[in-house]
Enzyme design. Structure first.
Site, short mmCIF file in Angstrom:
data_model
loop_
_atom_site.label_atom_id
_atom_site.label_comp_id
_atom_site.label_asym_id
_atom_site.label_seq_id
_atom_site.Cartn_x
_atom_site.Cartn_y
_atom_site.Cartn_z
N GLY A 62 0.84 -1.19 0.00
CA GLY A 62 0.00 0.00 0.00
C GLY A 62 0.88 1.24 0.00
CD GLN A 93 3.38 5.78 2.96
OE1 GLN A 93 2.43 5.27 2.38
NE2 GLN A 93 4.33 5.06 3.54
CB CYS A 120 5.12 2.03 7.72
SG CYS A 120 4.65 3.56 6.88
CG LEU A 121 6.69 0.97 1.69
CD1 LEU A 121 6.07 1.29 0.34
CD2 LEU A 121 7.84 -0.02 1.54
CG HIS A 153 -0.76 1.13 7.20
ND1 HIS A 153 0.17 0.62 8.09
CD2 HIS A 153 -0.06 1.95 6.38
CE1 HIS A 153 1.36 1.13 7.80
NE2 HIS A 153 1.25 1.94 6.77
CD GLU A 154 -1.38 2.40 2.68
OE1 GLU A 154 -0.84 3.52 2.79
OE2 GLU A 154 -0.74 1.34 2.84
CG HIS A 207 0.26 6.73 5.72
ND1 HIS A 207 1.38 7.16 6.39
CD2 HIS A 207 0.48 5.42 5.44
CE1 HIS A 207 2.24 6.15 6.52
NE2 HIS A 207 1.71 5.07 5.95
O1 GNR Z 1 4.07 -2.62 2.72
C1 GNR Z 1 3.35 -2.48 3.71
N1 GNR Z 1 2.99 -3.55 4.45
C2 GNR Z 1 1.99 -3.54 5.40
C3 GNR Z 1 1.86 -4.66 6.23
C4 GNR Z 1 0.84 -4.72 7.17
C5 GNR Z 1 -0.05 -3.68 7.28
C6 GNR Z 1 0.09 -2.54 6.50
C7 GNR Z 1 1.10 -2.48 5.55
S1 GNR Z 1 1.22 -1.09 4.53
C8 GNR Z 1 2.90 -1.11 4.10
C9 GNR Z 1 3.21 -0.08 3.05
C10 GNR Z 1 2.99 1.31 3.62
O2 GNR Z 1 3.75 1.86 4.33
N2 GNR Z 1 1.85 1.89 3.33
O3 GNR Z 1 1.57 3.09 3.85
NI NI Z 2 2.64 3.15 5.74
#
Ligand code: GNR
Ligand code: NI
Length: 172
Positions: free
Chosen positions: A46, A51, A94-95, A136-137, A140
């Site tokens: 995601g 980001q 999270c990236l 999660h997105e 952000h």
């Molecule tokens: O790559 C990602 N893996 C992930 C694993 C579990 C729950 C959420 C994520 S999102 C993350 C990529 C990211 O930072 N998205 O904002």
């Molecule tokens: Ni993230």
């Protein structure tokens, strides 16, 4: 399509609230495609526009495994319109917080309303990893990182590590 650079915490851009898009036009569509390329290139599932330094309410998600065919979701102005009462814990990364992982508890199912890449209003009911990733997105877009769901002790440990990594990167 183009690969964009991903911001790392701590960064003020990751703490701001993103603004809704008026409509999904060619410019937004191109950003969605660039975000998908960036996300796939970084092996993420995601990515949210803040980001990559764009404070717009745009997310992309693809939770298909590498051996499966891609299942990209492109969403503008995503909104959770329903979430299940039961919650599940799952490890998140999270990236923008490279190599940091922690268990986060979230509703197991959600219904999300969004504008798709054709500017059509749609709803999706998601469960499992897709539901986790969408939540999660959307976090952000409100300046919320997964560490904000942890105790302040755990959050502090992770954020201090990242700040140190950033200082070391700046000095090489
Ligand atoms: O790559 C990602 N893996 C992930 C694993 C579990 C729950 C959420 C994520 S999102 C993350 C990529 C990211 O930072 N998205 O904002
Ligand atoms: Ni993230």
């Amino acid at each position: 399509m183009a690969r964009l650079s991903i911001l790392f915490a701590p960064d003020v851009q990751l703490k701001r609230r993103a603004l809704p898009v008026e409509q999904v036009d060619g410019e937004v569509r191109r950003l969605m495609d660039d975000m998908l390329e960036t996300m796939h290139g970084a092996n993420g599932i995601g990515l949210a526009a803040p980001q990559v330094g764009v404070l717009k309410r745009i997310i992309v998600v693809d939770v298909a495994r590498p051996e499966e065919s891609p299942q990209p979701w492109r969403m503008a102005n995503p909104e959770i319109v329903w979430s299940s009462d039961d919650a599940v814990a799952g490890e998140e990364g999270c990236l923008s917080l490279p190599e940091q992982y922690a268990e986060v508890v979230r509703p197991s199912r959600v219904c999300v309303r969004y504008l798709d890449h054709q500017n059509e209003m749609r709803e999706l009911e998601a469960s499992g990893l897709l539901a986790k990733c969408i939540q999660h997105e959307i976090d952000h877009l409100d300046g919320v990182l997964f560490v904000d769901h942890l105790t302040s002790l755990k959050r502090g440990i992770i954020l201090r590590k990242l700040a140190k990594q950033k200082r070391q990167m700046a000095t090489v």
